[in-house]
Design a protein around this motif. Structure first.
Motif, PDB file in Angstrom:
ATOM      1  N   ALA A  39       0.842  -1.196   0.000  1.00  0.00           N
ATOM      2  CA  ALA A  39       0.000   0.000   0.000  1.00  0.00           C
ATOM      3  C   ALA A  39       0.875   1.243   0.000  1.00  0.00           C
ATOM      4  O   ALA A  39       1.706   1.415   0.897  1.00  0.00           O
ATOM      5  CB  ALA A  39      -0.914   0.001   1.215  1.00  0.00           C
ATOM      6  N   PRO A  40       0.727   2.121  -0.992  1.00  0.00           N
ATOM      7  CA  PRO A  40       1.540   3.340  -1.021  1.00  0.00           C
ATOM      8  C   PRO A  40       1.183   4.274   0.122  1.00  0.00           C
ATOM      9  O   PRO A  40       0.023   4.354   0.534  1.00  0.00           O
ATOM     10  CB  PRO A  40       1.190   3.964  -2.376  1.00  0.00           C
ATOM     11  CG  PRO A  40      -0.173   3.437  -2.693  1.00  0.00           C
ATOM     12  CD  PRO A  40      -0.224   2.056  -2.112  1.00  0.00           C
ATOM     13  N   LYS A  46      -1.554   9.786  -3.467  1.00  0.00           N
ATOM     14  CA  LYS A  46      -2.162  10.967  -4.073  1.00  0.00           C
ATOM     15  C   LYS A  46      -1.642  11.177  -5.493  1.00  0.00           C
ATOM     16  O   LYS A  46      -2.422  11.447  -6.420  1.00  0.00           O
ATOM     17  CB  LYS A  46      -1.872  12.198  -3.215  1.00  0.00           C
ATOM     18  CG  LYS A  46      -2.485  13.488  -3.742  1.00  0.00           C
ATOM     19  CD  LYS A  46      -2.161  14.659  -2.824  1.00  0.00           C
ATOM     20  CE  LYS A  46      -2.733  15.959  -3.392  1.00  0.00           C
ATOM     21  NZ  LYS A  46      -2.404  17.124  -2.516  1.00  0.00           N
ATOM     22  N   MET A  47      -0.331  11.034  -5.682  1.00  0.00           N
ATOM     23  CA  MET A  47       0.252  11.205  -7.018  1.00  0.00           C
ATOM     24  C   MET A  47      -0.211  10.098  -7.968  1.00  0.00           C
ATOM     25  O   MET A  47      -0.491  10.349  -9.146  1.00  0.00           O
ATOM     26  CB  MET A  47       1.776  11.217  -6.917  1.00  0.00           C
ATOM     27  CG  MET A  47       2.476  11.550  -8.228  1.00  0.00           C
ATOM     28  SD  MET A  47       2.038  13.196  -8.865  1.00  0.00           S
ATOM     29  CE  MET A  47       2.848  14.249  -7.638  1.00  0.00           C
ATOM     30  N   GLN A  48      -0.320   8.872  -7.469  1.00  0.00           N
ATOM     31  CA  GLN A  48      -0.782   7.759  -8.307  1.00  0.00           C
ATOM     32  C   GLN A  48      -2.230   7.977  -8.747  1.00  0.00           C
ATOM     33  O   GLN A  48      -2.591   7.649  -9.887  1.00  0.00           O
ATOM     34  CB  GLN A  48      -0.643   6.437  -7.549  1.00  0.00           C
ATOM     35  CG  GLN A  48       0.807   5.998  -7.388  1.00  0.00           C
ATOM     36  CD  GLN A  48       0.948   4.742  -6.541  1.00  0.00           C
ATOM     37  OE1 GLN A  48       0.030   4.365  -5.804  1.00  0.00           O
ATOM     38  NE2 GLN A  48       2.095   4.096  -6.623  1.00  0.00           N
ATOM     39  N   LEU A 124       7.290   5.878 -10.121  1.00  0.00           N
ATOM     40  CA  LEU A 124       6.140   6.239  -9.295  1.00  0.00           C
ATOM     41  C   LEU A 124       5.046   5.180  -9.276  1.00  0.00           C
ATOM     42  O   LEU A 124       4.146   5.238  -8.433  1.00  0.00           O
ATOM     43  CB  LEU A 124       5.549   7.571  -9.787  1.00  0.00           C
ATOM     44  CG  LEU A 124       6.398   8.817  -9.555  1.00  0.00           C
ATOM     45  CD1 LEU A 124       5.817  10.012 -10.316  1.00  0.00           C
ATOM     46  CD2 LEU A 124       6.508   9.138  -8.061  1.00  0.00           C
ATOM     47  N   THR A 125       5.101   4.219 -10.192  1.00  0.00           N
ATOM     48  CA  THR A 125       4.001   3.238 -10.300  1.00  0.00           C
ATOM     49  C   THR A 125       4.446   1.793 -10.105  1.00  0.00           C
ATOM     50  O   THR A 125       3.603   0.892 -10.179  1.00  0.00           O
ATOM     51  CB  THR A 125       3.300   3.361 -11.662  1.00  0.00           C
ATOM     52  OG1 THR A 125       4.272   3.201 -12.716  1.00  0.00           O
ATOM     53  CG2 THR A 125       2.601   4.698 -11.816  1.00  0.00           C
ATOM     54  N   THR A 126       5.743   1.566  -9.872  1.00  0.00           N
ATOM     55  CA  THR A 126       6.223   0.205  -9.631  1.00  0.00           C
ATOM     56  C   THR A 126       6.941   0.141  -8.287  1.00  0.00           C
ATOM     57  O   THR A 126       7.329   1.150  -7.711  1.00  0.00           O
ATOM     58  CB  THR A 126       7.182  -0.273 -10.745  1.00  0.00           C
ATOM     59  OG1 THR A 126       8.330   0.588 -10.793  1.00  0.00           O
ATOM     60  CG2 THR A 126       6.490  -0.278 -12.094  1.00  0.00           C
ATOM     61  N   PHE A 127       7.146  -1.088  -7.814  1.00  0.00           N
ATOM     62  CA  PHE A 127       7.809  -1.313  -6.528  1.00  0.00           C
ATOM     63  C   PHE A 127       8.498  -2.671  -6.575  1.00  0.00           C
ATOM     64  O   PHE A 127       7.876  -3.670  -6.959  1.00  0.00           O
ATOM     65  CB  PHE A 127       6.787  -1.266  -5.393  1.00  0.00           C
ATOM     66  CG  PHE A 127       7.358  -1.445  -4.016  1.00  0.00           C
ATOM     67  CD1 PHE A 127       8.347  -0.599  -3.529  1.00  0.00           C
ATOM     68  CD2 PHE A 127       6.893  -2.452  -3.181  1.00  0.00           C
ATOM     69  CE1 PHE A 127       8.864  -0.748  -2.252  1.00  0.00           C
ATOM     70  CE2 PHE A 127       7.391  -2.613  -1.898  1.00  0.00           C
ATOM     71  CZ  PHE A 127       8.390  -1.762  -1.430  1.00  0.00           C
ATOM     72  N   THR A 137      -2.765   2.713  -9.208  1.00  0.00           N
ATOM     73  CA  THR A 137      -2.439   2.666 -10.636  1.00  0.00           C
ATOM     74  C   THR A 137      -2.295   1.255 -11.183  1.00  0.00           C
ATOM     75  O   THR A 137      -2.363   1.056 -12.399  1.00  0.00           O
ATOM     76  CB  THR A 137      -1.117   3.421 -10.883  1.00  0.00           C
ATOM     77  OG1 THR A 137      -0.178   3.071  -9.849  1.00  0.00           O
ATOM     78  CG2 THR A 137      -1.323   4.916 -10.886  1.00  0.00           C
ATOM     79  N   SER A 138      -2.075   0.268 -10.325  1.00  0.00           N
ATOM     80  CA  SER A 138      -1.744  -1.073 -10.815  1.00  0.00           C
ATOM     81  C   SER A 138      -2.853  -1.731 -11.644  1.00  0.00           C
ATOM     82  O   SER A 138      -2.577  -2.277 -12.718  1.00  0.00           O
ATOM     83  CB  SER A 138      -1.342  -1.976  -9.645  1.00  0.00           C
ATOM     84  OG  SER A 138      -0.112  -1.563  -9.100  1.00  0.00           O
ATOM     85  N   PRO A 139      -4.122  -1.714 -11.198  1.00  0.00           N
ATOM     86  CA  PRO A 139      -5.159  -2.347 -12.017  1.00  0.00           C
ATOM     87  C   PRO A 139      -5.290  -1.735 -13.408  1.00  0.00           C
ATOM     88  O   PRO A 139      -5.346  -2.449 -14.417  1.00  0.00           O
ATOM     89  CB  PRO A 139      -6.436  -2.125 -11.188  1.00  0.00           C
ATOM     90  CG  PRO A 139      -5.954  -1.983  -9.796  1.00  0.00           C
ATOM     91  CD  PRO A 139      -4.651  -1.258  -9.907  1.00  0.00           C
TER      92      PRO A 139
END
Length: 271
Positions: A39-40, A46-48, A124-127, A137-139
């Motif tokens: 969980a970010p 907010k940015m995602q 910003l969208t991967t980990f 953003t992942s789905p």
């Protein structure tokens, strides 16, 4: 970079300084196995969400892709498969964590962003090298990135006279005839395409379900019409009866309203 900031309506400093921090925890699946959630933290989330709404929101996914899409639902995912002789169900193993960051970067590059902005958007969208399960953003990204996957599987379905839908990691084909060759061909083709894309089928969840069996897709029975499973309908009917007679039941008010909303959605959307 200026163009990206204009799309997102943020300053370059805000964009570059967003801390990429996640909180990791496990929840139990229905089968009891743990599912890792990443969980970010607040600023990153907010940015995602801005990326989701202002950058990804207007992009088109394949028509067979029904999971996490506006206007779609588990009912619409099940609809093409009602009353079929055979269902073929294939589950993608570790779907989000198998969608790697190089594919995310390539997707942003394909949209027209240069290396710098594509790299920042990927960060910003991967980990840990893939899409994190738990990020807003992942789905959406998983659906957009897999457009070609859906195109190839949809075209193959048309070729063999089948229907195809994908709800996140759940792939379903259905046939009007119980044709052993077509079933074998479908299983082989899907496995090949998944491996080429970087995914693996979950062998334990591959199912070939015929009309004399209960045919269930994303929790809904589709043998004759779309409906909740009989056991679920009976249980919910008993819960409602007890609530009416005694004023209380085994569910909280919020849980009961959730189940009633699901029941009403199924009835409304199948008509």
């Amino acid at each position: 970079m200026a163009e990206l900031c204009a799309y997102l309506k943020v300053t370059e400093s805000d964009l570059r300084m967003t801390p990429v921090n996640y909180r990791e925890f496990a929840i139990r699946k229905r089968n009891g196995n743990p599912r890792l959630i990443c969980a970010p933290e607040t600023e990153l989330k907010k940015m995602q969400r801005l990326i989701n709404i202002r950058l990804l929101g207007g992009l088109r996914t394949h028509y067979s892709c029904t999971g996490f899409e506006p206007g779609e639902s588990i009912v619409y995912n099940a609809e093409p498969h009602v009353g079929k002789k055979v269902l073929i169900k294939i589950d993608i193993r570790d779907f989000f964590s198998s969608t790697k960051e190089d594919r995310v970067f390539a997707f942003f590059k394909k949209l027209g962003w240069n290396n710098e902005t594509a790299d920042l958007l990927t960060m910003l969208t991967t980990f840990k090298g893939s899409l994190p399960q738990g990020a807003p953003t992942s789905p959406r990204l998983s659906n957009l990135i897999n457009y070609r996957l859906d195109c190839r599987l949809g075209a193959f379905a048309t070729q063999i006279g089948a229907d195809y839908t994908r709800y996140a990691d759940d792939i379903t084909f259905s046939l009007d005839e119980d044709d052993h060759f077509k079933i074998t061909q479908a299983l082989s083709f899907v496995r090949m395409i998944l491996l080429e894309t970087g995914y693996r089928p979950n062998k334990k969840k591959i199912r070939v379900i015929r009309a004399h069996q209960q045919q269930k897709i994303t929790g809904l029975v589709v043998n004759q019409k779309i409906q909740l499973p009989r056991q679920t309908r009976r249980w919910l009917r008993a819960v409602k009866h007890r609530k009416l007679k005694t004023g209380s039941c085994s569910l909280s008010e919020k849980q009961l309203q959730g189940w009633l909303a699901l029941e009403n959605m199924v009835i409304k959307q199948r008509e």
